[in-house]
Design an enzyme around this catalytic site. Structure first.
Site, short mmCIF file in Angstrom:
data_model
loop_
_atom_site.label_atom_id
_atom_site.label_comp_id
_atom_site.label_asym_id
_atom_site.label_seq_id
_atom_site.Cartn_x
_atom_site.Cartn_y
_atom_site.Cartn_z
N SER A 165 14.95 96.57 10.53
CA SER A 165 15.19 97.78 9.75
C SER A 165 15.72 97.40 8.38
O SER A 165 16.78 96.77 8.26
CB SER A 165 16.22 98.67 10.47
OG SER A 165 16.76 99.60 9.56
N ASP A 211 5.85 103.58 8.06
CA ASP A 211 5.72 104.96 7.57
C ASP A 211 4.27 105.42 7.47
O ASP A 211 3.99 106.60 7.25
CB ASP A 211 6.42 105.10 6.21
CG ASP A 211 7.92 104.83 6.33
OD1 ASP A 211 8.47 104.97 7.44
OD2 ASP A 211 8.52 104.44 5.31
N ARG A 215 8.08 110.99 15.40
CA ARG A 215 6.73 110.96 14.83
C ARG A 215 5.66 110.62 15.87
O ARG A 215 4.48 110.87 15.62
CB ARG A 215 6.67 110.00 13.64
CG ARG A 215 7.34 110.55 12.40
CD ARG A 215 7.23 109.62 11.19
NE ARG A 215 7.84 110.25 10.02
CZ ARG A 215 8.23 109.60 8.93
NH1 ARG A 215 8.07 108.28 8.84
NH2 ARG A 215 8.77 110.26 7.92
O1 SPQ Z 1 14.74 107.60 4.04
P1 SPQ Z 1 14.02 107.93 5.32
O2 SPQ Z 1 14.11 109.39 5.60
O3 SPQ Z 1 14.50 107.10 6.49
O4 SPQ Z 1 12.49 107.60 5.03
C1 SPQ Z 1 11.40 106.96 5.74
C2 SPQ Z 1 10.09 107.69 5.26
O5 SPQ Z 1 9.16 107.92 6.02
O6 SPQ Z 1 10.05 107.97 4.06
C3 SPQ Z 1 11.53 106.97 7.26
F1 SPQ Z 1 11.60 108.11 7.79
O7 SPQ Z 1 11.23 105.60 5.29
C4 SPQ Z 1 12.15 104.53 5.56
C5 SPQ Z 1 11.43 103.47 6.36
O8 SPQ Z 1 10.92 103.96 7.56
C6 SPQ Z 1 12.62 103.97 4.24
C7 SPQ Z 1 13.20 102.62 4.33
C8 SPQ Z 1 13.97 102.08 3.19
O9 SPQ Z 1 13.79 102.53 2.04
O10 SPQ Z 1 14.77 101.15 3.42
C9 SPQ Z 1 13.03 101.81 5.44
C10 SPQ Z 1 12.33 102.25 6.66
O11 SPQ Z 1 13.28 102.59 7.64
P2 SPQ Z 1 13.96 101.49 8.58
O12 SPQ Z 1 14.77 102.28 9.56
O13 SPQ Z 1 12.86 100.74 9.23
O14 SPQ Z 1 14.78 100.64 7.77
#
Ligand code: SPQ
Length: 437
Positions: free
Chosen positions: A171, A319, A350
């Site tokens: 993540s 995403d 999702r």
């Molecule tokens: O900001 P948010 O709502 O979590 O946005 C999403 C998206 O689809 O735009 C996920 F819902 O993107 C995240 C992505 O999935 C954005 C992100 C980042 O900018 O660091 C990382 C990803 O999440 P994660 O949990 O894998 O770190």
């Protein structure tokens, strides 16, 4: 009353050139690092989406001077140590990135504040971030009954303790929160992940003068480093382009050129999958500026086949899985999406939402614990699809109309402005072409 938008096409084809809005992940980080650094930072290509505007407003509340003129943003910050205690709560809206990264930043700041979110964000897990931050000595307490959820009170308590953290899930939000907290830690902070997630934070920290070490799936950084303001150019968001990339690959006779689109290898899984499914992809120009590669790509329709999407590629296209699921309904054979249980904790679940909504149009799609199985090609009918307040679901519904025999009505399309405010204008522009094939 829920707002609705109906999208209908008569024998559509997509043609033309498009520069999608700025990358959401990079725009958030540019504001954050510009505010942490002392002095001036200029951002161009900033995403004027609701999520990034939430981040920008939060730093204004912390006393950072931020002037925005469209996609140009000028920051003049006193530096993290001199932020003001905000007068009210810090509202992250729908933005998981704002909430999770702010937790890491606020933990090492000198201010006390309460972070809140909208009804969707208030159901998304925060322990993945607060867990490691608490072991760094952060002071984070629940304002409600569940310590995994917003609202959370953060009392900045620098210096934080150094940490060597192996992340249970790949993540970028967790990794970034720890690195941001690590800027105020008294030793070396190390973060390790199984599959590499997007690395915009690491690249941008270096742009702002931080020295860090990257080795395979591990990043290390000495705490206590200071950042110097700089200029940041934000490329187009490949996660926004993905909707039209899929449309171009899916609709016979289509050809779309994407200019200045981000091509960071930790984000280009969509292009690898399109290639594996048989779409035509040409890389026309490569540019790399200040650590973020971007360029021009042409995508054209071709006969598509099903594929398997699993393993290390998942964080590189997490995403894009909703829109790839739609594409799979139009590809010959079976597509299997695995190892994607993270999809269940995004703006909505999702996996469940995509399966429920595409079934309404007649897709042959089944939910599994960690993904979906899709059989194609299946003719799609029209119908009414819910966005679940999730921008990526809303855009998937609009693109589904390009493959459907009838109109598709989207419930609550306003959420699309979270990441792609002019999405419908761009859809109209690309489908306006009426020339000969
Ligand atoms: O900001 P948010 O709502 O979590 O946005 C999403 C998206 O689809 O735009 C996920 F819902 O993107 C995240 C992505 O999935 C954005 C992100 C980042 O900018 O660091 C990382 C990803 O999440 P994660 O949990 O894998 O770190």
């Amino acid at each position: 009353m829920t707002q609705k938008k109906t999208v209908a096409f008569n024998k559509p084809r997509l043609h033309g050139e498009i520069r999608v809005p700025g990358d959401k992940s990079i725009s958030h980080r540019a504001i954050m690092l510009g505010a942490i650094a002392k002095g001036k930072t200029n951002i161009s290509g900033f995403l004027e989406g609701e999520d990034c505007l939430r981040t920008l407003d939060i730093f204004k509340q912390l006393g950072v001077s931020i002037e925005r003129d469209g996609t140009d943003v000028a920051i003049d910050s006193p530096g993290m140590a001199d932020w003001h205690t905000p007068a009210g709560e810090l509202y992250a809206g729908n933005s998981g990135t704002t909430a999770r990264l702010m937790l890491g930043i606020l933990a090492g700041s000198n201010v006390e504040s309460v972070l809140t979110g909208d009804q969707y964000l208030s159901k998304r897990p925060m322990k993945r971030v607060t867990g490691p931050l608490l072991s760094m000595g952060a002071s984070i307490t629940a304002e409600g009954t569940d310590s995994d959820l917003l609202p959370l009170r953060v009392k900045g308590t620098p210096p934080l303790k150094a940490i060597d953290y192996k992340m249970p899930v790949a993540s970028a939000q967790v990794k970034s929160a720890i690195l941001f907290a690590g800027l105020r830690a008294d030793g070396i902070v190390t973060v390790q992940e199984d599959s590499v997630s997007r690395d915009h934070t690491e690249r941008m920290l270096q742009q702002f003068g931080v020295v860090l070490q990257k080795e395979g799936d591990t990043v290390s950084m000495e705490g206590g480093q200071t950042l110097a303001g700089t200029d940041v150019v934000v490329p187009g968001d490949i996660s926004s382009a993905a909707f039209f990339m899929v449309a171009a690959a899916m609709v016979p006779g289509s050809e779309v050129v994407f200019t200045d689109v981000g091509l960071n290898p930790t984000r280009t899984g969509i292009l690898d999958v399109l290639q594996a499914m048989g779409a035509q992809i040409e890389y026309l120009e490569d540019k790399g500026q200040q650590g973020e590669p971007y360029g021009t790509v042409r995508i054209s329709h071709a006969d598509l086949r099903g594929t398997e999407i699993s393993g290390d590629i998942i964080p590189r296209l997490i995403d894009e899985l909703p829109i790839l699921a739609l594409l799979a309904t139009q590809a010959a054979g079976k597509t299997v999406i695995k190892d994607a249980e993270e999809l269940r904790v995004k703006e909505t679940d999702r996996i469940k939402a995509v399966v429920t909504e595409l079934k309404k149009l007649g897709a042959a799609i089944e939910e599994t614990e960690d993904g979906m199985i899709i059989e194609g090609p299946t003719p799609l009918s029209g119908g009414t699809l819910s966005s679940y307040g999730d921008h990526r679901l809303g855009m998937m519904a609009a693109i589904a109309a390009l493959a459907a025999s009838d109109a598709v009505t989207i419930e609550d399309p306003a959420c699309i402005a979270i990441s792609y405010p002019n999405f419908f204008e761009d859809l109209e522009k690309l489908t306006a072409f009426q020339g000969a094939e």
